[in-house]
Structure formats: C-alpha cells, structure tokens
Motif scaffolding. Structure first.
Motif, PDB file in Angstrom:
ATOM      1  N   ALA A  37       8.743  40.710 -40.685  1.00  6.10           N
ATOM      2  CA  ALA A  37       7.621  40.089 -39.977  1.00  6.10           C
ATOM      3  C   ALA A  37       6.343  40.179 -40.790  1.00  6.10           C
ATOM      4  O   ALA A  37       5.569  39.211 -40.866  1.00  6.10           O
ATOM      5  CB  ALA A  37       7.438  40.751 -38.613  1.00  6.10           C
ATOM      6  N   VAL A  38       6.102  41.301 -41.421  1.00 12.92           N
ATOM      7  CA  VAL A  38       4.901  41.458 -42.257  1.00 12.92           C
ATOM      8  C   VAL A  38       4.963  40.514 -43.455  1.00 12.92           C
ATOM      9  O   VAL A  38       3.976  39.851 -43.789  1.00 12.92           O
ATOM     10  CB  VAL A  38       4.740  42.929 -42.710  1.00 12.92           C
ATOM     11  N   ILE A  40       6.603  37.696 -43.697  1.00  9.63           N
ATOM     12  CA  ILE A  40       6.450  36.318 -43.213  1.00  9.63           C
ATOM     13  C   ILE A  40       4.986  36.022 -42.916  1.00  9.63           C
ATOM     14  O   ILE A  40       4.469  34.950 -43.254  1.00  9.63           O
ATOM     15  CB  ILE A  40       7.337  36.078 -41.978  1.00  9.63           C
ATOM     16  N   ALA A  41       4.280  36.969 -42.306  1.00 14.07           N
ATOM     17  CA  ALA A  41       2.856  36.769 -42.001  1.00 14.07           C
ATOM     18  C   ALA A  41       2.042  36.623 -43.283  1.00 14.07           C
ATOM     19  O   ALA A  41       1.160  35.760 -43.374  1.00 14.07           O
ATOM     20  CB  ALA A  41       2.331  37.932 -41.165  1.00 14.07           C
ATOM     21  N   ILE A  42       2.327  37.436 -44.281  1.00 16.29           N
ATOM     22  CA  ILE A  42       1.609  37.329 -45.555  1.00 16.29           C
ATOM     23  C   ILE A  42       1.908  35.991 -46.223  1.00 16.29           C
ATOM     24  O   ILE A  42       1.003  35.307 -46.711  1.00 16.29           O
ATOM     25  CB  ILE A  42       1.979  38.509 -46.478  1.00 16.29           C
ATOM     26  N   TYR A  44       2.852  33.203 -44.808  1.00 17.94           N
ATOM     27  CA  TYR A  44       2.229  32.133 -44.015  1.00 17.94           C
ATOM     28  C   TYR A  44       0.749  32.005 -44.355  1.00 17.94           C
ATOM     29  O   TYR A  44       0.242  30.912 -44.555  1.00 17.94           O
ATOM     30  CB  TYR A  44       2.414  32.424 -42.524  1.00 17.94           C
ATOM     31  N   ARG A  45       0.066  33.130 -44.447  1.00 12.55           N
ATOM     32  CA  ARG A  45      -1.367  33.073 -44.766  1.00 12.55           C
ATOM     33  C   ARG A  45      -1.617  32.587 -46.185  1.00 12.55           C
ATOM     34  O   ARG A  45      -2.607  31.912 -46.435  1.00 12.55           O
ATOM     35  CB  ARG A  45      -1.998  34.440 -44.563  1.00 12.55           C
ATOM     36  N   ARG A  48      -0.804  28.651 -46.127  1.00 12.87           N
ATOM     37  CA  ARG A  48      -1.577  27.835 -45.193  1.00 12.87           C
ATOM     38  C   ARG A  48      -3.081  27.984 -45.408  1.00 12.87           C
ATOM     39  O   ARG A  48      -3.855  27.538 -44.591  1.00 12.87           O
ATOM     40  CB  ARG A  48      -1.253  28.229 -43.750  1.00 12.87           C
TER      41      ARG A  48
END
Length: 110
Positions: A37-38, A40-42, A44-45, A48
């Motif tokens: 999850a971490v 994926i969040a990194i 994504y940022r 995007r």
C-alpha cells in the motif's frame, strides 16, 4: 560427532506450534499488504504529479496603451488588472497552463 535427538512434540505442543505458525503467517501477510500500500501510494503520487512539469515561458500581448495595475493569484488562477486609456480590464489565466480563461471590462457611465 553425535547428533542431538529431538523428541517428538506432545499433542499440546503440536497444537501450539501450529497456532504460532498461523499467527506468524497472518503477521507476515499484513506486513506485505502494508508495504504494498505504501509503495502504491508513492508510485501514484509520482506519476500523477501535475504541477511538477517543467515550466514554460509565455509571452502575453497587451493591448496598445495598456498598463498593468496589479497582479494576483486566486486558487488556480492568475489575475492581471490592466488600465487601458482610463478603462479597467481584468484578465484571468490558468496558473498551470498559462492559457487565458476570461476577461472582465469596466467602463464609466457617460
């Protein structure tokens, strides 16, 4: 050399070992999901990020005789106030793309 003989675990110990293995498996899966999850969040940022693009230089052409009275930023808009021969005009531009988004003209009543 002699090898140490390991006695067979008792039924209670076997149940305890199985329970510990199951708890370790759950902890390992939870940790793997959290790390994913971490990451994926990194990712994504990073992919995007709209504002991180290289800035571009834009030249805006003012009407003849125009004088810039003030400039300002409101949310994602760049606001430029012009004085054109006694008439006040406000031009707005998108702060990211620097494209004009609108204008407002003020005139005095005769």
């Amino acid at each position: 050399m002699t090898e140490t003989a390991l006695p067979q675990p008792s039924p209670e110990q076997a149940v305890l070992f199985a329970r510990v293995r199951r708890m370790m498996l759950m902890a390992g899966l939870t940790t793997a999901v959290a790390i994913a999850a971490v990451l994926i969040a990194i990712g994504y940022r990073l992919f995007r990020a709209e504002g991180s693009a290289a800035s571009s230089d834009v030249t805006a052409v003012l009407p003849k005789g125009a004088r810039i009275v003030s400039t300002g930023v409101a949310q994602d808009q760049l606001v430029v106030t012009l004085d054109i021969g006694g008439m006040t005009e406000i031009y707005t531009f998108d702060a990211r793309t620097k494209k004009p988004t609108g204008s407002l003209k003020f005139v005095n009543e005769p």
